[in-house]
Design a protein around this motif. Structure first.
Motif, PDB file in Angstrom:
ATOM      1  N   ARG A   1       0.547  -2.931  18.164  1.00 33.60           N
ATOM      2  CA  ARG A   1       0.775  -1.992  17.069  1.00 33.60           C
ATOM      3  C   ARG A   1      -0.165  -2.324  15.929  1.00 33.60           C
ATOM      4  O   ARG A   1      -0.698  -3.424  15.851  1.00 33.60           O
ATOM      5  N   LEU A   2      -0.315  -1.364  15.034  1.00 31.69           N
ATOM      6  CA  LEU A   2      -1.269  -1.516  13.945  1.00 31.69           C
ATOM      7  C   LEU A   2      -0.652  -1.038  12.647  1.00 31.69           C
ATOM      8  O   LEU A   2       0.168  -0.129  12.644  1.00 31.69           O
ATOM      9  N   ALA A   3      -1.077  -1.662  11.550  1.00 34.87           N
ATOM     10  CA  ALA A   3      -0.795  -1.072  10.243  1.00 34.87           C
ATOM     11  C   ALA A   3      -2.134  -0.866   9.568  1.00 34.87           C
ATOM     12  O   ALA A   3      -3.052  -1.663   9.745  1.00 34.87           O
ATOM     13  N   VAL A   4      -2.248   0.227   8.841  1.00 35.53           N
ATOM     14  CA  VAL A   4      -3.494   0.505   8.137  1.00 35.53           C
ATOM     15  C   VAL A   4      -3.235   0.441   6.644  1.00 35.53           C
ATOM     16  O   VAL A   4      -2.303   1.070   6.142  1.00 35.53           O
ATOM     17  N   LEU A   5      -4.028  -0.378   5.953  1.00 35.26           N
ATOM     18  CA  LEU A   5      -3.930  -0.463   4.501  1.00 35.26           C
ATOM     19  C   LEU A   5      -5.092   0.293   3.873  1.00 35.26           C
ATOM     20  O   LEU A   5      -6.198   0.291   4.406  1.00 35.26           O
ATOM     21  N   ASP A   6      -4.815   0.936   2.744  1.00 38.10           N
ATOM     22  CA  ASP A   6      -5.882   1.557   1.971  1.00 38.10           C
ATOM     23  C   ASP A   6      -5.484   1.471   0.502  1.00 38.10           C
ATOM     24  O   ASP A   6      -4.378   1.857   0.149  1.00 38.10           O
ATOM     25  N   TYR A   7      -6.350   0.968  -0.325  1.00 40.61           N
ATOM     26  CA  TYR A   7      -6.045   0.759  -1.739  1.00 40.61           C
ATOM     27  C   TYR A   7      -4.696   0.078  -1.938  1.00 40.61           C
ATOM     28  O   TYR A   7      -3.901   0.495  -2.771  1.00 40.61           O
ATOM     29  N   GLY A   8      -4.421  -0.924  -1.136  1.00 40.25           N
ATOM     30  CA  GLY A   8      -3.203  -1.713  -1.326  1.00 40.25           C
ATOM     31  C   GLY A   8      -1.928  -1.062  -0.839  1.00 40.25           C
ATOM     32  O   GLY A   8      -0.839  -1.586  -1.074  1.00 40.25           O
ATOM     33  N   GLN A   9      -2.046   0.094  -0.188  1.00 40.07           N
ATOM     34  CA  GLN A   9      -0.827   0.734   0.316  1.00 40.07           C
ATOM     35  C   GLN A   9      -0.922   0.918   1.814  1.00 40.07           C
ATOM     36  O   GLN A   9      -2.004   1.142   2.356  1.00 40.07           O
ATOM     37  N   LYS A  10       0.250   0.817   2.450  1.00 46.56           N
ATOM     38  CA  LYS A  10       0.263   1.065   3.889  1.00 46.56           C
ATOM     39  C   LYS A  10       0.245   2.566   4.103  1.00 46.56           C
ATOM     40  O   LYS A  10       1.109   3.281   3.595  1.00 46.56           O
ATOM     41  N   ILE A  11      -0.760   3.034   4.835  1.00 46.90           N
ATOM     42  CA  ILE A  11      -0.812   4.482   5.042  1.00 46.90           C
ATOM     43  C   ILE A  11      -0.387   4.860   6.448  1.00 46.90           C
ATOM     44  O   ILE A  11      -0.167   6.027   6.741  1.00 46.90           O
ATOM     45  N   CYS A  12      -0.244   3.890   7.318  1.00 49.62           N
ATOM     46  CA  CYS A  12       0.112   4.232   8.693  1.00 49.62           C
ATOM     47  C   CYS A  12       0.559   2.968   9.425  1.00 49.62           C
ATOM     48  O   CYS A  12       0.054   1.877   9.162  1.00 49.62           O
ATOM     49  N   GLU A  13       1.521   3.079  10.316  1.00 46.25           N
ATOM     50  CA  GLU A  13       1.925   1.949  11.158  1.00 46.25           C
ATOM     51  C   GLU A  13       2.389   2.506  12.487  1.00 46.25           C
ATOM     52  O   GLU A  13       3.392   3.216  12.548  1.00 46.25           O
ATOM     53  N   ASP A  14       1.646   2.214  13.545  1.00 43.48           N
ATOM     54  CA  ASP A  14       2.029   2.761  14.862  1.00 43.48           C
ATOM     55  C   ASP A  14       1.199   2.104  15.964  1.00 43.48           C
ATOM     56  O   ASP A  14       0.441   1.180  15.692  1.00 43.48           O
ATOM     57  N   VAL A  15       1.347   2.625  17.175  1.00 46.79           N
ATOM     58  CA  VAL A  15       0.535   2.106  18.282  1.00 46.79           C
ATOM     59  C   VAL A  15      -0.893   2.617  18.104  1.00 46.79           C
ATOM     60  O   VAL A  15      -1.120   3.632  17.456  1.00 46.79           O
TER      61      VAL A  15
END
Lengths: 258, 363
Positions: A222-236
């Motif tokens: 699974r992955l989490a994506v950060l952008d400007y200090g915020q999580k914008i997505c978390e999924d496979v």
């Protein structure tokens, strides 16, 4: 034993006016390889530093293995079973590769000053165990033949491996790797992939920051994506790859008709 | 079953065993040879060994853990005054050495922790400044603690301090052995030598232990050391405490040997001197530190004896005051060594590699 190993709850960190992390929450399950990606400056390493106690978060916190993590000192995180590597490799340059890994055993061994001065039987046995385990770990990451070399004289890829061996020596339950493939060539990255996969199969959960998308997508559950200090997505990975916000974060805004 | 020390000796190669026996024989014969030149030379030897002791203690802090300490002599002072107060007519106390030495070591250890605790977050230059101040504070306290209650007797110091005594065997008086008269300094020499061998052993074992590795890790990369779970706070305090207690023991012996202590023996220059011994010899390398201490302790004294006759022979008269010339030559020698052997006279193999590699990088 619950399925969740680490839970980050609304972790925030500011540096002056810069919001490096804003309310980041994520959960890492036991035995998975969890990726943390994002453009440069998105807060990935800040998140690592908060998790491993180098920074104290301004808000929120972590629950590790069902217990809140008092992440105000790095050594406490290591004692709890969180080990890490650094984006810009931090080995002990004037110690041999073997000694570097032996230092990693520090937190799981107990010989004190008296034991060292008197060189008691217990100390000698422990010292032999430390050495043997360190040798095993060097072999495990594939640099057993460099055991006697100073860390600073190892090649870049070998230094990365040594850092992983040192982290493994602390018997972590969560291994945090900060851009382990940075600066590696294709063959080295492929070997690294095998190594990380092997570590997971040994039952250690892996948290991975990485820019090499091929490695991340091929390796992570699974992955989490950060952008400007915020999580914008978390999924496979398959879902993350198609997420509109993720593509925007990496490529800029995508026109409607594209 | 053989004794472990004997077994260790038998395992050594013939070359090393000969070296060890030869070196031991020379060390044992030295006070008798020096006696031929007068008791003053034996005293110089005693002081040299005392400095070896001190330098090895400081080496734990500076060489092993990489904490720059410019106030090390304060612990020496604490040990010396502990002995002076507990075994002199000043308070009328005359405790035996096996009570005082541990008290002195513990007290110095306590002061080591007192110094260490507030300075844990400091590194390099900042730490050096704070430790320098600490050393001066101790000396000034000793200088002024004669009023309102007279504890240290102020600048006059404390006199008539008891020598080291084993029952009726006193280290300060003469003893007849096999028709040879052994003078006080010679006896102290053997006492100091025995203690020194012990300290070298402890130093060596500490360095090659879990603790020593942790110290080295902190010295090389403190953040990485924390990340692998080393409690850097406790390890630094431990280094301060260990170094300080060695200083305390050395101070106690010093007080007993001299029979007199005063605050001026513990000035900043003494701290600098001990640090210079560690750096000149080769930081963190035990044989190097010993060499540095012996050289720096003996060289100024040897120059004292050489400066006058040499001037007489060269110019027919004494042109320059020997005392100032002596320190000039001494300073010049230090500068030259640091210029041409920055890694120290006898560095550890790793440190040598480090500096050589740095030079390759520059050229």
């Amino acid at each position: 034993m619950s399925e969740v190993l680490l839970e980050a709850r609304e972790v925030s960190k500011r540096f002056g006016g810069v919001k490096a992390l804003t309310g980041v929450s994520l959960t890492i399950r036991r035995g998975e390889i969890y990726g943390l990606i994002g453009p440069n400056g998105a807060g990935k390493t800040t998140f690592f530093n908060c998790l491993t106690g180098l920074y104290v978060p301004d808000g929120g916190g972590f629950v590790f293995d069902g217990q809140p993590l008092q992440a105000d000192a790095p050594q406490k995180a290591a004692v709890r079973g969180i080990a890490r590597t650094f984006q810009n490799i931090r080995l002990f340059p004037e110690m041999t590769a073997l000694e570097n890994v032996m230092v990693g055993r520090h937190v799981r061994t107990c010989a004190g000053v008296l034991g060292a001065m008197l060189r008691t039987r217990a100390t000698q046995l422990e010292e032999a165990r430390i050495r043997r385990r360190a040798e095993e770990l060097l072999y495990y990451v594939g640099i057993a033949d460099r055991a006697g070399d100073l860390a600073r004289n190892l090649s870049y890829g070998d230094q990365r491996r040594l850092e992983i061996a040192r982290a493994l020596a602390t018997e972590p339950r969560l291994l945090c790797l900060d851009e382990p493939a940075a600066g590696m060539n294709g063959a080295e990255t492929e070997a690294l992939k095998g190594l990380i996969d092997g570590i997971r199969q040994d039952g250690i959960t892996v948290l991975l920051i990485e820019h090499d998308m091929k490695l991340v997508m091929g390796l992570c559950d699974r992955l989490a994506v950060l952008d400007y200090g915020q999580k914008i997505c978390e999924d496979v990975p398959a879902v993350v790859q198609k997420d509109k916000r993720v593509i925007e974060a990496y490529l800029g805004e995508v026109p409607e008709d594209a | 079953m053989r004794h472990p020390i004997l077994r260790a000796l038998l395992r050594l190669s013939r070359h090393k065993a000969l070296l060890l026996l030869g070196g031991g024989a020379i060390l044992l014969a030295l006070p008798f040879v020096a006696m031929l030149g007068g008791q003053a030379w034996v005293r110089i030897l005693d002081l040299a060994i005392l400095y070896v002791f001190l330098a090895l203690g400081l080496n734990i802090v500076v060489g092993f853990a990489g904490l720059l300490d410019l106030g090390y002599i304060a612990f020496y002072a604490v040990g010396a005054y502990t002995w002076a107060l507990l075994a002199s007519p000043h308070f009328g106390l005359h405790l035996p050495f096996w009570v005082i030495l541990p008290i002195g070591a513990l007290l110095a250890c306590l002061f080591g922790v007192l110094l260490g605790a507030p300075t844990l977050r400091l590194r390099g230059d900042y730490l050096a400044i704070v430790t320098l101040g600490f050393g001066e504070i101790i000396r000034i306290f000793l200088n002024n603690l004669n009023a309102p209650v007279n504890i240290t007797n102020g600048p006059q110091g404390i006199t008539l301090i008891d020598p080291v005594k084993f029952g009726a065997f006193s280290f300060s008086s003469r003893t007849e052995i096999f028709g040879y008269t052994l003078v006080g300094p010679q006896k102290y020499y053997f006492l100091l030598l025995a203690l020194c061998v012990l300290v070298v052993g402890i130093n060596y074992r500490l360095q090659h232990s879990r603790i020593g590795r942790a110290w080295q890790a902190i010295r090389e990369d403190e953040i990485a050391a924390k990340a692998v779970g080393i409690d850097t706070r406790n390890m630094k305090l431990l280094a301060f405490a260990m170094g300080a207690s060695f200083g305390g023991i050395a101070g106690g012996i010093y007080a007993a040997m001299q029979g007199f202590v005063s605050p001026e023996s513990f000035s900043l220059i003494e701290s600098i001197m001990v640090l210079a011994m560690v750096v000149l010899g080769g930081m963190g390398h035990i044989p190097g530190v010993i060499l540095g201490a012996v050289l720096l302790a003996v060289l100024p004294e040897a120059l004292r004896f050489a400066v006058l006759p040499v001037q007489q022979a060269l110019f027919g008269k004494v042109l320059v005051d020997p005392e100032s010339l002596r320190m000039l030559i001494f300073g010049l020698a230090l500068v030259l060594v640091m210029r041409f052997r920055p890694q120290g006279l006898w560095p550890s193999p790793e440190r040598k590699r480090e500096l050589l590699a740095g030079q390759e990088g520059r050229t």
